[in-house]
Design a protein around this motif. Sequence first.
Motif, PDB file in Angstrom:
ATOM      1  N   ALA A   1     -35.699 -28.882 -63.829  1.00 39.49           N
ATOM      2  CA  ALA A   1     -34.830 -29.744 -64.629  1.00 39.49           C
ATOM      3  C   ALA A   1     -34.049 -28.990 -65.695  1.00 39.49           C
ATOM      4  CB  ALA A   1     -35.661 -30.848 -65.302  1.00 39.49           C
ATOM      5  N   PHE A   2     -34.433 -27.747 -65.974  1.00 42.99           N
ATOM      6  CA  PHE A   2     -33.728 -26.995 -67.010  1.00 42.99           C
ATOM      7  C   PHE A   2     -32.443 -26.350 -66.487  1.00 42.99           C
ATOM      8  CE2 PHE A   2     -36.102 -23.628 -65.005  1.00 42.99           C
ATOM      9  CZ  PHE A   2     -35.393 -22.456 -65.223  1.00 42.99           C
ATOM     10  N   PHE A   3     -32.208 -26.412 -65.173  1.00 43.79           N
ATOM     11  CA  PHE A   3     -30.945 -25.852 -64.674  1.00 43.79           C
ATOM     12  C   PHE A   3     -30.301 -26.654 -63.551  1.00 43.79           C
ATOM     13  CE2 PHE A   3     -34.068 -23.979 -61.862  1.00 43.79           C
ATOM     14  CZ  PHE A   3     -33.425 -23.718 -60.659  1.00 43.79           C
ATOM     15  N   VAL A   4     -31.084 -27.261 -62.656  1.00 44.96           N
ATOM     16  CA  VAL A   4     -30.492 -27.972 -61.514  1.00 44.96           C
ATOM     17  C   VAL A   4     -29.610 -29.148 -61.931  1.00 44.96           C
ATOM     18  CG1 VAL A   4     -30.996 -29.321 -59.440  1.00 44.96           C
ATOM     19  CG2 VAL A   4     -32.281 -27.226 -59.903  1.00 44.96           C
TER      20      VAL A   4
ATOM     21  N   LEU B   1     -27.905  -9.432 -63.815  1.00 46.41           N
ATOM     22  CA  LEU B   1     -28.647  -8.812 -62.723  1.00 46.41           C
ATOM     23  C   LEU B   1     -30.006  -8.299 -63.217  1.00 46.41           C
ATOM     24  CD1 LEU B   1     -25.937  -6.844 -60.713  1.00 46.41           C
ATOM     25  CD2 LEU B   1     -26.857  -9.127 -60.278  1.00 46.41           C
ATOM     26  N   LEU B   2     -30.017  -7.672 -64.404  1.00 39.71           N
ATOM     27  CA  LEU B   2     -31.278  -7.176 -64.953  1.00 39.71           C
ATOM     28  C   LEU B   2     -32.228  -8.320 -65.274  1.00 39.71           C
ATOM     29  CD1 LEU B   2     -30.012  -4.378 -67.381  1.00 39.71           C
ATOM     30  CD2 LEU B   2     -31.170  -4.067 -65.181  1.00 39.71           C
ATOM     31  N   THR B   3     -31.684  -9.388 -65.838  1.00 41.34           N
ATOM     32  CA  THR B   3     -32.511 -10.551 -66.181  1.00 41.34           C
ATOM     33  C   THR B   3     -33.123 -11.167 -64.937  1.00 41.34           C
ATOM     34  OG1 THR B   3     -31.100 -11.017 -68.100  1.00 41.34           O
ATOM     35  CG2 THR B   3     -32.532 -12.787 -67.331  1.00 41.34           C
ATOM     36  N   GLY B   4     -32.279 -11.396 -63.929  1.00 38.84           N
ATOM     37  CA  GLY B   4     -32.779 -11.982 -62.690  1.00 38.84           C
ATOM     38  C   GLY B   4     -33.759 -11.077 -61.976  1.00 38.84           C
ATOM     39  N   ALA B   5     -33.433  -9.786 -61.881  1.00 38.07           N
ATOM     40  CA  ALA B   5     -34.308  -8.834 -61.187  1.00 38.07           C
ATOM     41  C   ALA B   5     -35.643  -8.692 -61.901  1.00 38.07           C
ATOM     42  CB  ALA B   5     -33.622  -7.474 -61.083  1.00 38.07           C
TER      43      ALA B   5
ATOM     44  N   ALA C   1     -38.047 -18.397 -59.209  1.00 41.53           N
ATOM     45  CA  ALA C   1     -37.401 -17.446 -58.314  1.00 41.53           C
ATOM     46  C   ALA C   1     -36.026 -17.958 -57.885  1.00 41.53           C
ATOM     47  CB  ALA C   1     -38.276 -17.189 -57.088  1.00 41.53           C
ATOM     48  N   VAL C   2     -35.933 -19.250 -57.604  1.00 46.88           N
ATOM     49  CA  VAL C   2     -34.635 -19.852 -57.270  1.00 46.88           C
ATOM     50  C   VAL C   2     -33.654 -19.662 -58.424  1.00 46.88           C
ATOM     51  CG1 VAL C   2     -33.432 -22.047 -56.852  1.00 46.88           C
ATOM     52  CG2 VAL C   2     -35.571 -21.542 -55.651  1.00 46.88           C
ATOM     53  N   TYR C   3     -34.155 -19.879 -59.638  1.00 41.87           N
ATOM     54  CA  TYR C   3     -33.312 -19.697 -60.826  1.00 41.87           C
ATOM     55  C   TYR C   3     -32.829 -18.252 -60.947  1.00 41.87           C
ATOM     56  CZ  TYR C   3     -32.276 -18.956 -65.766  1.00 41.87           C
ATOM     57  OH  TYR C   3     -31.677 -18.588 -66.948  1.00 41.87           O
TER      58      TYR C   3
END
Length: 223
Positions: free
Chosen positions: A196-199, A97-101, A123-125
């Motif tokens: 490409a690094f996650f999808v 949560l901290l990383t994403g926020a 932002a999607v990531y």
Amino acid sequence: MRPWISTTLLLLLAANTSWFVVYSAQLGWQAVTAEEPGAVSRVFAETSALASFAVALHMISGALLTIAAPLQAMPPLRRYWPGVHRRAGYMIYVLALLTGAGGLIYIAANGTVGGLWMSFWFAVYGLALGVSAYKTVAYARQRDMARHFAWATRLVILAVGSWIYRMHYGLWFMTMKGAGVQPDFKGLFDLIQVFAFFVPYLLIAEVLLRRSRAKQSGAVQSA
């Protein structure tokens, strides 16, 4: 997959992320403690205090998440030390949560070096990371282990995403000498790399998870 195989692969993954973990944590900490964060990295240059703090938080918590998530997923930990696994799960939940926020706040406050296209996909990531962490914990609390495992798998992939991002660039420079890479991150490879690094990895995981569920369902019906 046999437990010893998945354990070995997860240990190798954690070990291979160690260089990124140290780099990211040190960079974030240097920015927090430096009198002029802009001198540490261009990420911190010409940003607000909020944006600089947010991205530093993103780097430090993300570094811890990168190595903790693969270790948390090891079968022996889940089987022999469930209490440790449960407590570590909450820690990883907070880190995610901290990383994403942190990343989302930075994007909202400052944008990314690659412009709107990069900002959108990053932002999607970040949102996907937060949702995966929430779902992983929520299904664990509901004792729905099948869905818990599926979301934990997605979370591990997203947790090591920043490492994958850099590994892609390293391999690309080794094989293609950096073709399609631009300093402003708007080259063809840059534009593809932002998703490409996650999808693709999430899509592969989804196929494997669905096959596993289908196989288990078939085994139950034939029993």
